[in-house]
Scaffold this active site. Structure first.
Site, PDB file in Angstrom:
ATOM      1  N   GLU A 135       0.832  -1.203   0.000  1.00 36.54           N
ATOM      2  CA  GLU A 135       0.000   0.000   0.000  1.00 36.54           C
ATOM      3  C   GLU A 135       0.868   1.254   0.000  1.00 36.54           C
ATOM      4  O   GLU A 135       1.607   1.486   0.968  1.00 36.54           O
ATOM      5  CB  GLU A 135      -0.916   0.026   1.222  1.00 36.54           C
ATOM      6  CG  GLU A 135      -1.793   1.269   1.298  1.00 36.54           C
ATOM      7  CD  GLU A 135      -2.577   1.362   2.597  1.00 36.54           C
ATOM      8  OE1 GLU A 135      -3.532   2.154   2.641  1.00 36.54           O
ATOM      9  OE2 GLU A 135      -2.233   0.659   3.569  1.00 36.54           O
ATOM     10  N   ASP A 170      -6.040   2.455  -1.380  1.00 35.35           N
ATOM     11  CA  ASP A 170      -6.641   3.308  -0.364  1.00 35.35           C
ATOM     12  C   ASP A 170      -6.981   4.640  -1.016  1.00 35.35           C
ATOM     13  O   ASP A 170      -6.095   5.368  -1.464  1.00 35.35           O
ATOM     14  CB  ASP A 170      -5.663   3.491   0.797  1.00 35.35           C
ATOM     15  CG  ASP A 170      -6.256   4.288   1.943  1.00 35.35           C
ATOM     16  OD1 ASP A 170      -6.692   5.431   1.711  1.00 35.35           O
ATOM     17  OD2 ASP A 170      -6.275   3.775   3.080  1.00 35.35           O
ATOM     18  N   GLN A 196      -9.833   0.434   0.197  1.00 40.26           N
ATOM     19  CA  GLN A 196     -10.195   1.160   1.413  1.00 40.26           C
ATOM     20  C   GLN A 196     -10.712   2.542   1.030  1.00 40.26           C
ATOM     21  O   GLN A 196     -10.195   3.176   0.102  1.00 40.26           O
ATOM     22  CB  GLN A 196      -8.993   1.289   2.348  1.00 40.26           C
ATOM     23  CG  GLN A 196      -8.557  -0.054   2.937  1.00 40.26           C
ATOM     24  CD  GLN A 196      -7.292   0.047   3.760  1.00 40.26           C
ATOM     25  OE1 GLN A 196      -6.347   0.728   3.368  1.00 40.26           O
ATOM     26  NE2 GLN A 196      -7.259  -0.649   4.872  1.00 40.26           N
ATOM     27  N   GLU A 232     -11.830   2.823   6.258  1.00 43.74           N
ATOM     28  CA  GLU A 232     -10.698   3.251   7.077  1.00 43.74           C
ATOM     29  C   GLU A 232     -10.699   4.763   7.130  1.00 43.74           C
ATOM     30  O   GLU A 232     -10.085   5.440   6.299  1.00 43.74           O
ATOM     31  CB  GLU A 232      -9.376   2.718   6.501  1.00 43.74           C
ATOM     32  CG  GLU A 232      -8.199   2.961   7.447  1.00 43.74           C
ATOM     33  CD  GLU A 232      -6.863   2.580   6.841  1.00 43.74           C
ATOM     34  OE1 GLU A 232      -6.163   1.760   7.442  1.00 43.74           O
ATOM     35  OE2 GLU A 232      -6.529   3.107   5.754  1.00 43.74           O
TER      36      GLU A 232
END
Length: 257
Positions: A135, A170, A196, A232
């Protein structure tokens, strides 16, 4: 139908950690993520989860207060990486966690990238039942972190060439690093192993920032890779007061299905 996981490190912080899975289940989440579950015994987690799956966790980062953020790309820390990975993989297997985010750590330069590739290949061979994710994290939130660009991550994934190592997309970090998260998604979605979401630019409840969550979830489903969408973010108030986004997306799924 899209499957949603609550990141219980950041959500439901109004109650102790082991009380959070129950609240996530009551709120309509299908699973949970935990950033660093390592200091709680697996048996305690199993009792607290009430059958809810843990879909993602991180490798142990080391001493966070001392600035450690994982070890996978840190040339002088190969033994520490292997120890932390084995500890994390054991816990993931005990809790039936299918995805393990391998934290790169604070490092830079060609030697760091070479070590990172070697460690990722070693980890994949060592834990063949796990899907590993990498990530990119933006440098404002994570100064000095080695993996800080989605194009860099894609190149490393292509170079390593192992199907069980994928990209953790993300939305927050994609927007912070590249400006438009949807552009990053369009360019790299075929490499994605986990998603996310959060609001932008506040990192509160998902929505805004030019991102169409309905479209994102539709495309997650269309990829047909068993992906999860993890929530998140940092709630603006009590977690349960800001879950309208989840209710709306689940209503969309019911209407379609």
């Amino acid at each position: 139908m899209t499957r949603f996981a609550a990141n219980i490190t950041m959500l439901f912080t109004e109650v102790p950690m082991l009380s959070r899975p129950g609240l996530a289940q009551e709120a309509g989440f299908d699973g949970v993520e935990v950033l660093f579950p390592h200091d709680i015994p697996a048996a305690d987690w199993k009792r607290a989860l009430l059958g809810l799956p843990v879909v993602l966790m991180n490798t142990h980062p080391g001493d966070w207060s001392a600035g450690e953020r994982g070890f996978a790309a840190v040339p002088e820390a190969v033994p520490a990486f292997r120890d932390s990975f084995l500890r994390s993989a054991d816990l993931a297997n005990a809790l039936d966690v299918p995805r393990l985010h391998v934290m790169a750590g604070v490092a830079r330069g060609p030697e760091a990238e070479q070590v990172y590739r070697e460690n990722l290949a070693w980890a994949a061979a060592t834990a063949p039942d796990l899907t590993l994710t990498i990530e990119p994290l933006n440098h404002e939130d994570m100064p000095g972190y080695f993996l800080a660009d989605f194009d860099q991550a894609a190149r490393i994934l292509d170079d390593v060439g192992l199907p069980r190592i994928g990209l953790q997309f993300d939305l927050w970090h994609a927007a912070r690093i590249h400006g438009r998260a949807e552009t990053v998604w369009d360019r790299h979605k075929d490499r994605v192993a986990h998603v996310q979401v959060a609001g932008f630019p506040t990192r509160a409840e998902p929505g805004g920032g030019g991102v169409d969550l309905t479209r994102l979830c539709r495309e997650v489903d269309a990829l047909d890779k068993g992906l999860w969408v993890g929530a998140e973010y940092r709630p603006a108030a009590a977690t349960v007061k800001g879950l309208g986004w989840l209710a709306a997306l689940k209503a969309r799924d019911r209407a379609i299905g």
